[in-house]
Write an enzyme that holds these catalytic residues in place. Structure first.
Site, PDB file in Angstrom:
ATOM      1  N   LYS A 276       0.828  -1.199   0.000  1.00  0.00           N
ATOM      2  CA  LYS A 276       0.000   0.000   0.000  1.00  0.00           C
ATOM      3  C   LYS A 276       0.869   1.259   0.000  1.00  0.00           C
ATOM      4  O   LYS A 276       2.026   1.219   0.435  1.00  0.00           O
ATOM      5  CB  LYS A 276      -0.883   0.026   1.257  1.00  0.00           C
ATOM      6  CG  LYS A 276      -1.921  -1.060   1.355  1.00  0.00           C
ATOM      7  CD  LYS A 276      -2.663  -0.975   2.686  1.00  0.00           C
ATOM      8  CE  LYS A 276      -3.721  -2.053   2.819  1.00  0.00           C
ATOM      9  NZ  LYS A 276      -4.859  -1.854   1.907  1.00  0.00           N
ATOM     10  N   ASP A 287      -7.755  -3.300  10.368  1.00  0.00           N
ATOM     11  CA  ASP A 287      -8.261  -4.216   9.347  1.00  0.00           C
ATOM     12  C   ASP A 287      -8.768  -5.521   9.957  1.00  0.00           C
ATOM     13  O   ASP A 287      -9.044  -6.473   9.242  1.00  0.00           O
ATOM     14  CB  ASP A 287      -7.162  -4.509   8.315  1.00  0.00           C
ATOM     15  CG  ASP A 287      -7.717  -4.860   6.949  1.00  0.00           C
ATOM     16  OD1 ASP A 287      -8.904  -4.578   6.690  1.00  0.00           O
ATOM     17  OD2 ASP A 287      -6.967  -5.426   6.134  1.00  0.00           O
ATOM     18  N   ASP A 346      -2.875  -7.531  -1.902  1.00  0.00           N
ATOM     19  CA  ASP A 346      -3.645  -6.644  -1.024  1.00  0.00           C
ATOM     20  C   ASP A 346      -5.131  -6.999  -1.028  1.00  0.00           C
ATOM     21  O   ASP A 346      -5.915  -6.384  -0.320  1.00  0.00           O
ATOM     22  CB  ASP A 346      -3.448  -5.188  -1.444  1.00  0.00           C
ATOM     23  CG  ASP A 346      -3.926  -4.199  -0.385  1.00  0.00           C
ATOM     24  OD1 ASP A 346      -3.981  -4.585   0.803  1.00  0.00           O
ATOM     25  OD2 ASP A 346      -4.248  -3.055  -0.745  1.00  0.00           O
ATOM     26  N   GLU A 348      -6.430  -9.578   0.341  1.00  0.00           N
ATOM     27  CA  GLU A 348      -6.115 -10.720   1.206  1.00  0.00           C
ATOM     28  C   GLU A 348      -7.253 -11.139   2.132  1.00  0.00           C
ATOM     29  O   GLU A 348      -7.335 -12.298   2.538  1.00  0.00           O
ATOM     30  CB  GLU A 348      -4.869 -10.399   2.047  1.00  0.00           C
ATOM     31  CG  GLU A 348      -5.102  -9.647   3.354  1.00  0.00           C
ATOM     32  CD  GLU A 348      -5.701  -8.244   3.173  1.00  0.00           C
ATOM     33  OE1 GLU A 348      -6.389  -7.776   4.094  1.00  0.00           O
ATOM     34  OE2 GLU A 348      -5.476  -7.632   2.116  1.00  0.00           O
ATOM     35  N   ARG A 350     -10.405 -11.598   1.657  1.00  0.00           N
ATOM     36  CA  ARG A 350     -11.285 -12.623   1.084  1.00  0.00           C
ATOM     37  C   ARG A 350     -10.639 -14.002   1.138  1.00  0.00           C
ATOM     38  O   ARG A 350     -11.333 -15.013   1.208  1.00  0.00           O
ATOM     39  CB  ARG A 350     -11.665 -12.222  -0.334  1.00  0.00           C
ATOM     40  CG  ARG A 350     -10.529 -12.154  -1.319  1.00  0.00           C
ATOM     41  CD  ARG A 350     -10.802 -11.228  -2.495  1.00  0.00           C
ATOM     42  NE  ARG A 350     -10.809  -9.839  -2.088  1.00  0.00           N
ATOM     43  CZ  ARG A 350     -11.010  -8.817  -2.918  1.00  0.00           C
ATOM     44  NH1 ARG A 350     -11.231  -9.039  -4.201  1.00  0.00           N
ATOM     45  NH2 ARG A 350     -10.993  -7.571  -2.477  1.00  0.00           N
TER      46      ARG A 350
END
Length: 500
Positions: A276, A287, A346, A348, A350
């Site tokens: 990122k 997150d 990124d 990730e 899921r």
């Protein structure tokens, strides 16, 4: 954590101490109990209201220091808007709003649970008390110096009510829900060097004190299960991943199918090899807000002895870019046997959810599964920070979630799913790919998750806009909101819990 607003209940006849809080509306009238407490100060209140142009509008307040004719040191008159306009979902907001007007110097507060039309019902007064506690939360554990204006409120709030016993009984349930929300907020607010996967799992395990069965699966156990998607995300981190399964068996029939909640728990997300940008990367400590909600919800259900069997499962990882991290182009094999080509490391969350959803679906055959995840920035583009995105394969579950969202203020908005979107995640080299490009990003992410729910009724809540960094409101000024705990507790209580 500062949860320093302590709440108690007293009869209307109790002499107020410290700060006195009463409610009025645009009629500028008071209920009978409030009128008795304000006797002798009517003229000074009228003069002050006229000078301040206070007319009882919703959200407004008249704040009087050393009010003439009263023994209290401070009087706050809170406006509720047009007469008769207060709805059931507003009482928790009233409690939060008036608490927000107290400042950090208040230590003793008497709040009169009465509208001009008369005394609040026990559950309404309990909601006011819950709102006061929610608003009073402040995460200041790591501050060694605090300016007066930033200090947390530390106060004993005595809520004056018509029926003390009934209100206390109603608040017992609310208090446990508040505890769950504050736990979720605490987890989201913690820095990532403190809350890494093993520590997150340890804190979840503390639910055992409430009678929750907690199993923690380490890398060896998840490898044996074939959780290649989850493990692929975590392989670049010094901190190994975990999966935590929490079970609350509160139904009379212990064999009754459970309801199930699944949370994404990425304790820190650098984006991995697809790293990122540096700007605001510090926010990626949040997150794991989906997993935090699941832990908070299980705390609420167990604390209030909910008459339901419930499963809470969270996948906890860090997404880091070391020499062992997974790469774009890698193909991982999930627990279901389906394969996923990694297009973007990124994307990730899921991957983590895919294995946990399949595990829960196969092992527990639940009545439904609801997953929560700070999954995509795309959902914030679509809905901002006021609604969570709702994706589902079941209309009844979606409708119930929408109604619970309206009742609690934790609102959801249903988004589409369909084969046209599903084909966008087909891969040339594997069964699917984990990213499908810019357009409809929240939808294609949900389409991937749907491939791992089998035939279980399922809903996915994308809480990227609501779980962290959402705007302050009447009951929350914390960066971590605890979004979802009240929503899902309401869903369970209304539709899946044996009635008392």
């Amino acid at each position: 954590m500062t949860d320093a607003v302590k709440v108690g209940f007293v009869p209307f006849s109790t002499a107020p101490k410290g700060v006195l809080v009463v409610f009025t509306d645009e009629s500028m009238k008071f209920g009978p109990a409030s009128r008795k407490l304000l006797a002798g100060a009517e003229n000074s209140i009228k003069r002050a209201a006229l000078a301040a142009e206070f007319k009882g509008k919703s959200g407004s307040a008249l704040d009087l220091l050393a009010p003439q004719g009263l023994k209290v040191g401070r009087l706050i008159i809170a406006g509720t808007g047009k007469a008769g306009s207060v709805k059931e979902e507003d009482f928790i907001k009233l409690g939060g709003a008036v608490t927000g007007k107290l400042g950090s110097s208040a230590s003793a507060v008497t709040l009169v649970a009465e509208l001009p039309s008369g005394a609040m019902k026990p559950h309404q007064a309990a909601n006011v008390a819950a709102g006061a506690r929610l608003r009073g939360y402040k995460f200041d554990r790591y501050k060694t110096k605090t300016k007066d204006k930033d200090k947390a409120l530390v106060a004993q709030v005595s809520v004056a009510v018509a029926d003390v016993a009934a209100t206390r009984k109603a608040f017992t349930r609310d208090a446990n829900i508040v505890d769950g929300v504050l736990l979720a907020r605490e987890l989201v607010n913690e820095p990532p060097n403190v809350l890494f996967p093993a520590e997150f799992a340890r804190r979840a395990a503390q639910l055992r004190k409430l009678g929750v069965q907690v199993d923690i699966l380490d890398v060896k156990a998840m490898t044996k299960l074939g959780m290649g998607a989850l493990l692929g995300v975590s392989q670049g981190s010094y901190h190994e991943g975990r999966m935590v399964v929490m079970r609350w068996n509160g139904a009379a029939n212990k064999a009754d199918k459970p309801v199930a909640f699944v949370g994404k728990g990425v304790c820190f997300d650098t984006g991995g090899i697809s790293i990122k940008p540096a700007g605001s990367m510090e926010d990626m400590k949040g997150d794991m807000a989906g997993a935090a909600c699941v832990v908070g919800l299980m705390h609420a259900l167990a604390g209030r002895k909910a008459k339901v069997n419930a499963i809470g499962a969270i996948g906890i990882v860090e997404n880091m870019p070391d020499g062992n991290a997974q790469r774009p182009g890698d193909i991982v094999t999930t627990m279901s046997g389906q394969t996923i080509e990694i297009i973007n490391t990124d994307a990730e969350g899921r991957l983590v959810l895919a294995d946990v959803l399949w595990y829960v679906a196969q092992k527990y055959k639940p009545k439904f599964m609801i997953d929560l995840a700070t999954l995509t920035g795309a959902i914030m583009v679509a809905l901002g920070t006021e609604y969570a995105g709702l994706f589902s394969n079941n209309d009844q579950l979606s409708e119930r979630l929408s109604k619970s969202g309206a009742a609690t203020g934790e609102r959801v908005w249903r988004m589409p799913l369909g084969p046209e979107y599903d084909k966008q995640i087909d891969s040339k080299f594997a069964d699917m790919k984990n990213a499908a490009g810019r357009w409809g990003g929240s939808i294609t992410a949900a389409q991937l998750l749907q491939r791992f729910v089998d035939d279980v009724p399922w809903a996915h809540l994308d809480i990227a806009g609501t779980g962290m960094g959402a705007p302050s409101n009447d009951i929350n000024t914390s960066w971590g909101s605890g979004y979802g705990v009240r929503l899902l507790d309401h869903l369970v209580a209304e539709h899946y819990e044996a009635k008392r």
